[in-house]
Design an enzyme around this catalytic site. Sequence first.
Site, PDB file in Angstrom:
ATOM      1  N   ASP B  36      64.722 -13.216  19.165  1.00 30.46           N
ATOM      2  CA  ASP B  36      65.759 -14.167  18.761  1.00 30.46           C
ATOM      3  C   ASP B  36      65.178 -15.417  18.105  1.00 30.46           C
ATOM      4  O   ASP B  36      65.913 -16.194  17.504  1.00 30.46           O
ATOM      5  CB  ASP B  36      66.634 -14.559  19.966  1.00 30.46           C
ATOM      6  CG  ASP B  36      67.491 -13.380  20.444  1.00 30.46           C
ATOM      7  OD1 ASP B  36      67.302 -12.266  19.921  1.00 30.46           O
ATOM      8  OD2 ASP B  36      68.327 -13.571  21.336  1.00 30.46           O
ATOM      9  N   ASP B 274      88.471 -26.659 -25.308  1.00 33.69           N
ATOM     10  CA  ASP B 274      87.553 -25.559 -25.016  1.00 33.69           C
ATOM     11  C   ASP B 274      87.935 -24.854 -23.718  1.00 33.69           C
ATOM     12  O   ASP B 274      87.612 -23.699 -23.512  1.00 33.69           O
ATOM     13  CB  ASP B 274      86.111 -26.068 -24.930  1.00 33.69           C
ATOM     14  CG  ASP B 274      85.140 -24.901 -24.865  1.00 33.69           C
ATOM     15  OD1 ASP B 274      84.953 -24.239 -25.902  1.00 33.69           O
ATOM     16  OD2 ASP B 274      84.591 -24.633 -23.776  1.00 33.69           O
ATOM     17  N   GLY B 409      84.522 -20.993 -24.119  1.00 35.15           N
ATOM     18  CA  GLY B 409      85.715 -20.736 -24.903  1.00 35.15           C
ATOM     19  C   GLY B 409      85.437 -20.295 -26.332  1.00 35.15           C
ATOM     20  O   GLY B 409      85.833 -19.210 -26.748  1.00 35.15           O
ATOM     21  N   LEU B 410      84.726 -21.123 -27.076  1.00 32.48           N
ATOM     22  CA  LEU B 410      84.458 -20.782 -28.460  1.00 32.48           C
ATOM     23  C   LEU B 410      83.613 -19.531 -28.543  1.00 32.48           C
ATOM     24  O   LEU B 410      83.823 -18.661 -29.373  1.00 32.48           O
ATOM     25  CB  LEU B 410      83.696 -21.938 -29.129  1.00 32.48           C
ATOM     26  CG  LEU B 410      84.477 -22.732 -30.155  1.00 32.48           C
ATOM     27  CD1 LEU B 410      83.576 -23.773 -30.776  1.00 32.48           C
ATOM     28  CD2 LEU B 410      85.054 -21.803 -31.237  1.00 32.48           C
TER      29      LEU B 410
END
Lengths: 428, 514
Positions: B36, B274, B409-410
Site C-alpha cells: 500500500d 472565429d 474556425g478559419l
Amino acid sequence: MNDLPRLPTSGGCRDEPILKQRGQREVFCGLTGIIWLHRKMQDAFFLVIGSRTCAHLLQSAAGVMIFAEPRFGTAILEESDLAGLADAQTELDKVVDQLLERRTDIRQLFLVGSCPSEVIKLDLSRAAERMTEKYAPSVRVLNFSGSGIETTFTQGEDACLASMVPVLPETDHRQLLLVGALPDVVEEQAISLLTQMGIGPVRVLPAPRADSDLGVGADTVFALTQPFLGDTHAELERRGARHIAAPFPFGEEGTTAWLRTIANEFGVDDETFESVTAAPRARARKAIAQASESLRGKSVFFFPDSQLEIPLARFLTRECGMQAIEVGAPFIHKGIIGPDLDMLAQGPVLSEGQDVDLQLDRCRAARPDLTVCGLGLANPLEAEGLSTKWAIELVFTPVHFYEQAGDLAGLFSRPLRRSDLLQLGVRA
Amino acid sequence: MKLTVWTYEGPPHVGAMRVATGMTGLHYVLHAPQGDTYADLLFTMIERRDHRPPVTYTTFQARDLGSDTANLFKKSLEDAYARYQPEALIVGASCTAELIQDDPGGMSETMGIPVPVIPLELPSYQRKENFGADETFFQIVRTLAKPVERTQQITCNLIGPTALGFRHRDDITEITALLSDMGISVNVVAPMTSSPSDIARMGAAHFNVLMYPETAESAARWMERELDQPYTKTVPIGVGATRDFVREVAEITGLDPYLDESRLRLPWYSKSVDSTYLTGKRVFIFGDGTHVAAAARVARDEMGFEVVGLGCYNREMARPVRSLAKDYGVGALITDDYLEVERSIEALQPEMILGTQMERHIGKRLGIPCAVISAPVHVQDFPARYSPQMGIEGANVLFDTWVHPLVMGLEEHLLHMFRDDFEFHDAAGPSHHGGHAPKAANDATSAPAPAATETKTAGDGCVIWLDDAERELKKIPFFVRGKARRNTETFATERGVSEISVDTLYEAKAHYAR
Ligand code: SF4
C-alpha cells in the site's frame, strides 16, 4: 575456464554480516509483476481477487492506461463477499464466466491472491482446480499470490512462474531452460549466443503462449536470468531439473560469467566460446566505458526494491568504478545470489528488509553521489540535493546481456550527467 | 465482486492521505501491508511533491497475522510520534487491516500520546477516495475546531483544497485575490496549507467558501451548525458562476458585490467571429460532479456548445448531476465503470469530450478531441504555469484549454477547401498538434474499405452503408464525419431505410442543416 571472473583479493561478501532492521518497508507488493508478465504471456489474463487498493496499485504502477482492455483486472471484493465464503467462490465463478465469455483469446487464466483474499482465506487453489476442469481444454487456470503480506515486488513474478512448474508436462530430453520474463529482444540475444555455441535445445519459462510444448524433467538444466526466482528454483528442482548457479548476466563481466558457466555444463570449448563472444564482449566493454565515464569514483546507495541490487552493485563497482555504500535488498537468497556476492568486494553495508526511516537517516548521513530507490522516495531525496535513480526502471527496461550493458550503465549515469548539466542557479 | 480494469477513484485511505499530505504538522499512521506504500508515488511523482507524504504504514506481513499486528500498530504510532512530533495524528486502517479488526482508534486512545489522535473509520469495501477525503477533513475539523471570537474584519475560510486535487493550488490564489478585491481576507485555507493549529482557529472566520463539495461538504455543514458559519453554494468556475459567486458572497457578508473583469477575456473571445465554428459543437461531459456541473454551464451558455450527454463517477453527486442532466434534456451517466463511459461516448459520437484523463484516452482511441476538466489527475494536470479553473483567470483558462484540441474556425474552412488536393492528408488533424493525427472514429481510412459497413443501431436490425455512400462520407472532413455518420444513420432508422445511399446521406444533411 579463464573467462571466469577474478574474485576480490580481500574476499567477497558472501559471509559478510547482514544488517536486518524491522520497521516500515517502502516497497511494492507482488501484484506489480503483472504489469510486465502480461506483456510476456500473450494469451494469459491475470485476475486479481482483491480490493480497490489492489486495482489502484496496478493502475498507478502501470503509470498510464496503456490499453482500453488490458489482460489484467481486479475482481473487487465487496461487503457482501466478506460476509460468507461460499458466496465469494460463486461470485468468483460468475466473474470468470463473464470474463472468458468476452475474452475468447485467453488460454491461461491466473487467479492472483491479494492481502484481502488471503486474510479472509479465500481458497484460490480450489477455485483454480474447479475452473481448470470446467474450462478444459481451452483454458488453463492457475493461481498464485501477489499479496503484500506474502510477496515483495518481483516476488510476484517468482510466485507466478513457480505456479506454472508443477503442471508442465514431463520430458526426458536434455535441454537448457532459461527462467525469467525478459523483454523479447534480450531473450532472443541470449538464445542466439547460446545456439551459436552449439547449446540446445534452449527453452524459456515463461513461454509466450500456453500451447507451447515446454516440458521439464531430470535431464533439464536451468539457468535463472533474474535473481528473484527462489520459489521457481525450488519447484524446478522438485521436478528433477538441475540449477546452473552463476553470476547474473548484467554487464560484460556478468554476461560472460553467466554464459561461461552454462558453456562449461554443455562442454563448449574455449575457442568456440571465444569466437562467439569476442565481438559482443568488445562492444559491451566499449559501451560501458563510454557510459560509465561520469560514474567513476562516485558512490552509490541502494534502497531495497527488486532483489537486483546485489548483481547491480557488483556491476557498478567492478565495471563502472563506483563505490557502494549500502546495498539494501528485500531478501538475500544466498543459494541464488552467492556467485554475485563472491564477486562483490567487501566494504558496503549489506542490508536485508527495511526500516525506511532509519535507512533514510543513514542515506542522508552518507550523502551518496547516487541513490537507487523507489518512486516514493526519489523526488523528496532530489529536493534534499541527492541524485537518484528510480529502481523500477531497472525492471521495466531491457538491461541484461552484452548489447544492453552500455544502456544499463547509462541508466545510472544519466541522473548524474543531468545534475552536472543543469545550471539552475540559486534563488535571488 | 465486481470486475474492474481502471478506476476513477482510489480507496478511501488515499482520500485521507490527500488531506494529510496537503497539511503540515499532521501525521497519518495507517495500518496497512507494504504494497500500500505505492500511494506515496501519487504525491511524489504525479504532483512532484518534494516531501514524502506524512504517512507511516505499519507494513504488517502474513507472519504477523493473529499474533503481532496490534503491537506493530502501537509501535509504529509511538515511533511516528517520536520522530515527527506532529501537532495531531490521524490513525486508521486500509482495506486489509479493516479485515483483521485491530481497531487502531481504540488502541491509540490507551497510549497516552500527548497530542490529539483522531481515529478514522473509512469503510474500504463500500466507499472510495472522495468519501475518504471528505470524512477525514470532517473528523479533523470536528475534533480541532472550536468556537472562537470572530475576526473584526470580514474573513472567510477556503475549504476543500487537498493534495492531488485538480488545479487546487491555483484556484486558491485566484479566489483569494477575488475575495480580497471585495475587502475580504482569508482566515484559513484547509485542508491544503493548514496545520492543526490553523484548524483550531477556523471559527474566527465569518463564513466558509466551499470550493470543492467532494472533499469538504461534511465539514462545511458541521461548521454551519456548530460554529454558525454559513457557506457558499456556488462553485465559481466559469463567467456566470463567478458572477453568481460574488453575488452570493455579497449577500452573506452584506458587502457590495465587486468583480474586477478587466482581465476577463472569455466573453469577447467567445463572441469573436472565429468562434462561430464552436456553435452547437456536440460535447460529452464526464468527471467529478462539481466540475461536470460547472463545465456544463460554461459549455452551453458561454461557449455555445450543445451538451449531448453528461455524468459523474462519484455516486455522492448522483442526485445533483441527475437533476442537472434533466435541465439539459439529456440522460445522466452515473458510473465508475470506465468501459460503460466508453460505450456511451461511442454511441453518442460527440465532437468533443470534456472529461478526465480516462476520457482523454477514450478520445484518443475514437479520434474525438478531449479537454481535461476534472480529477483523477495525471502529471500533466500540474502545469508549471498558473492555470486555475476558478474565477476570472479560470474562465480564460477554460476557453483556451477547451478550444485548443479543436480545429480553428478559419482553418476548418481551409481544410474543407483543400480536401481534394493530393497533398491533403485527411488524418492530418489540427495544424497546431504536430504529429498527433487523431484516428478517425469508425472509418478505417488506411485499410481497404469493406463493401458495406454494418452498424448496429439502437432500434432493431442494422443499417448498411452502400459503397458509394461510404466513399462520399470519407470526403467529409474527419472532424465532422462522426456527426454526419451518426445523423445519417438516425435519419435512415427513423424512416425505416435499411440501406444508406449517397442520396440518403445528402437528404440527411439537408434535414439536419442549421
Ligand atoms: S499490498 Fe495487498 S492490499 Fe495492498 S495492493 Fe498489494 S495485494 Fe492489494
